[in-house]
Scaffold this motif. Structure first.
Motif, PDB file in Angstrom:
ATOM      1  N   THR A  18       0.685  -1.309  -0.045  1.00 34.08           N
ATOM      2  CA  THR A  18      -0.221   0.031  -0.015  1.00 34.08           C
ATOM      3  C   THR A  18       0.763   1.203  -0.030  1.00 34.08           C
ATOM      4  O   THR A  18       1.555   1.389   0.924  1.00 34.08           O
ATOM      5  CB  THR A  18      -0.767   0.110   1.178  1.00 34.08           C
ATOM      6  OG1 THR A  18      -1.696  -1.110   1.192  1.00 34.08           O
ATOM      7  CG2 THR A  18      -1.915   1.055   1.109  1.00 34.08           C
ATOM      8  N   ASP A  52      -7.362  -4.772  -0.910  1.00 30.48           N
ATOM      9  CA  ASP A  52      -7.050  -3.625  -0.018  1.00 30.48           C
ATOM     10  C   ASP A  52      -8.190  -2.771   0.308  1.00 30.48           C
ATOM     11  O   ASP A  52      -9.304  -3.127  -0.339  1.00 30.48           O
ATOM     12  CB  ASP A  52      -5.690  -2.897  -0.460  1.00 30.48           C
ATOM     13  CG  ASP A  52      -5.000  -2.369   0.547  1.00 30.48           C
ATOM     14  OD1 ASP A  52      -5.473  -2.417   1.950  1.00 30.48           O
ATOM     15  OD2 ASP A  52      -3.974  -1.745   0.283  1.00 30.48           O
ATOM     16  N   GLY A  53      -8.113  -1.814   1.205  1.00 32.41           N
ATOM     17  CA  GLY A  53      -9.067  -1.150   1.827  1.00 32.41           C
ATOM     18  C   GLY A  53      -9.099   0.326   0.926  1.00 32.41           C
ATOM     19  O   GLY A  53      -8.414   0.790   0.305  1.00 32.41           O
ATOM     20  N   SER A  70      -9.362   2.483   5.616  1.00 34.70           N
ATOM     21  CA  SER A  70      -8.953   1.443   5.149  1.00 34.70           C
ATOM     22  C   SER A  70      -9.136  -0.031   6.046  1.00 34.70           C
ATOM     23  O   SER A  70      -9.390  -1.195   5.426  1.00 34.70           O
ATOM     24  CB  SER A  70      -7.409   1.324   4.848  1.00 34.70           C
ATOM     25  OG  SER A  70      -6.648   1.578   5.904  1.00 34.70           O
ATOM     26  N   ARG A  97     -12.931  -2.628   3.996  1.00 31.56           N
ATOM     27  CA  ARG A  97     -12.062  -3.430   3.174  1.00 31.56           C
ATOM     28  C   ARG A  97     -12.668  -4.907   3.095  1.00 31.56           C
ATOM     29  O   ARG A  97     -13.030  -5.557   3.897  1.00 31.56           O
ATOM     30  CB  ARG A  97     -10.330  -3.698   3.826  1.00 31.56           C
ATOM     31  CG  ARG A  97      -9.598  -4.467   3.126  1.00 31.56           C
ATOM     32  CD  ARG A  97      -8.217  -4.564   4.104  1.00 31.56           C
ATOM     33  NE  ARG A  97      -7.310  -5.348   3.358  1.00 31.56           N
ATOM     34  CZ  ARG A  97      -5.947  -5.636   3.794  1.00 31.56           C
ATOM     35  NH1 ARG A  97      -5.514  -4.865   4.669  1.00 31.56           N
ATOM     36  NH2 ARG A  97      -5.206  -6.040   2.878  1.00 31.56           N
ATOM     37  N   LYS A 144     -11.019  -8.569   2.146  1.00 36.68           N
ATOM     38  CA  LYS A 144      -9.522  -9.100   1.856  1.00 36.68           C
ATOM     39  C   LYS A 144      -9.858 -10.238   0.731  1.00 36.68           C
ATOM     40  O   LYS A 144      -8.869 -10.738   0.218  1.00 36.68           O
ATOM     41  CB  LYS A 144      -9.047  -9.772   3.020  1.00 36.68           C
ATOM     42  CG  LYS A 144      -8.647  -8.517   4.255  1.00 36.68           C
ATOM     43  CD  LYS A 144      -8.178  -9.516   5.279  1.00 36.68           C
ATOM     44  CE  LYS A 144      -7.408  -8.272   6.311  1.00 36.68           C
ATOM     45  NZ  LYS A 144      -6.883  -8.770   7.689  1.00 36.68           N
TER      46      LYS A 144
END
Length: 451
Positions: free
Chosen positions: A317, A371-372, A377, A381, A383
């Protein structure tokens, strides 16, 4: 123990005494900047989205006030002294600031709306080696370069995103420069003077500008951001933050088009995870100067990498650097330069000399759908990546008008700015947050005086 109010009183008195003495000298320059803004947020707030947001209020209307006052005195050819204060306040907001803005990692409020009577632009500027074009600035200062994407003060925010306590050594030669930096930016805690608590992030490095030709320039930079408080939670465990950012901005002309591009690579560690990320921006624009209203059309693309595997011990990220986001990722500020694909189309026009109209269209996707959303985030999110990647679309309409002078005083300006924005949720936002649209309205008046 000296109370905060006593400290502020002493600083204000010292500022006034300094200003009175300096006004007698021709080398004094001062400023007063007062801004009022009304904002209405509908179906969103700074940290959450929807009709029933995870945190804070769904709808809120409030007033923001910001006062900046100060000045600088050039004592001689090698010494300049600057003293300034900023007072930021919010009125009629429904948010409980103690809980909403409390940051567990910092153990303080981190408040973008309010920070009462803080030092602003208070520094010493030294030029001990004038024959080498060197300048050293030490103290509270704003640091910004280029399009504010790497270093930017974040002036749209009421308290300002980045106020630095730093040392900056600058070398200038014509259009070329290189700045060496080291410092930390403050936490906007409304009721505590910033000299009494820790800073947020520390950082340093260099930013430079080389004018290659009349039409082209390159701005290489390197920045390190770190925090050694051991409070960054990651996939592999909690530890410190060390983030290195290396890259460059390039500006120039391609025929009649203006090019603006930035590329950044990041490495280091976030908690106990390895950090490997990158970000980019590419923009092309053209101003039709010989057409009525002098319209400018611009297209931008922004990218910031996201974490595609939540369990591999590597954080992909992109963390941004120390840049502003005032007008880069939508005016509502639902996004930052992190886990992002963004396409933006902008049209600007000037019907009158002091009247400017702006319309922006944005489309946002997640760079990594595992990802968020950078709004929050951890809250937003999925996953598994099954919620999709299209976060939403935004329309921004802005009008800015500089009023005619009220009196024949040089350096005095009054400007009005107003705007409306709407955000339509995409597949991802509907799945993890809400399917309602969000609206934002603001109206602002600003008075500034330079003397």
């Amino acid at each position: 123990m000296i109370r905060r109010s006593s400290i502020v009183t002493l600083i204000v008195c010292a500022t006034l005494c300094f200003s009175s003495a300096a006004l007698a000298a021709s080398t004094f320059s001062g400023y007063v900047d007062l801004r009022y803004r009304y904002e209405y947020q509908h179906h969103f707030n700074l940290k959450a989205y929807g009709e029933q947001p995870a945190k804070g209020e769904s709808c809120d209307g409030f007033w923001l006030q910001r006062l900046r006052i100060g000045g600088s005195w050039r004592a001689n050819d090698w010494l300049t002294v600057a003293v300034g204060m900023q007072d930021s306040r919010v009125f009629d907001s429904d948010l409980d600031a103690d809980s909403y803005f409390y940051n567990k990692r910092l153990d303080h409020q981190k408040n973008p709306y309010e920070d009462q009577w803080e030092l602003y632009q208070t520094y010493l500027e030294l030029k001990p080696f004038q024959e080498h074009d060197l300048t050293l600035r030490i103290g509270r200062q704003s640091i910004c370069y280029g399009d504010n994407r790497i270093f930017g003060p974040g002036n749209w925010g009421n308290s300002g995103s980045y106020h630095w306590d730093a040392a900056k050594l600058s070398w200038h030669s014509g259009d070329h420069f290189i700045d060496l930096l080291w410092g930390a930016h403050i936490i906007h805690e409304p009721e505590q003077f910033s000299l009494r608590h820790r800073h947020e992030n520390y950082g340093g490095g260099f930013y430079s500008h080389a004018q290659i030709s009349d039409d082209w320039a390159i701005e290489p930079f390197y920045v390190i951001k770190y925090d050694e408080h051991g409070s960054f939670s990651a996939e592999s465990g909690t530890d410190d933050l060390v983030c290195h950012s290396l890259g460059s901005r390039v500006t120039g002309l391609i025929g009649p088009m203006i090019l603006d591009a930035t590329l950044v690579g990041q490495w280091g560690h976030f908690g106990e995870d390895d950090l490997r990320a990158w970000g980019a921006h590419f923009g092309l624009g053209h101003c039709f100067k010989h057409v009525p209203w002098q319209p400018t059309i611009k297209v931008d693309y922004c990218y910031a990498s996201g974490d595609r595997d939540p369990d591999d011990g590597t954080r992909q990220t992109f963390l941004g650097v120390f840049g502003a986001r005032d007008s880069m990722y939508g005016r509502i500020n639902l996004f930052s330069w992190s886990n992002l694909h963004e396409v933006q189309a902008t049209v600007m026009a000037k019907p009158r000399k002091h009247l400017k109209l702006t319309m922006e269209l944005h489309r946002f996707w997640l760079a990594a759908k595992q990802d968020g959303w950078s709004l929050s985030s951890k809250t937003y999110r999925d996953k598994t990546g099954k919620s999709g990647s299209h976060v939403g679309d935004e329309l921004d309409l802005i009008v800015q008008w500089q009023l005619p002078a009220l009196r024949p005083v040089k350096g005095e300006k009054i400007s009005i700015r107003a705007g409306y924005s709407r955000f339509w949720p995409g597949e991802f936002a509907k799945n993890v947050a809400d399917n309602v649209a969000a609206d934002w309205v603001f109206a602002q008046i600003q008075y500034s005086y330079r003397f």
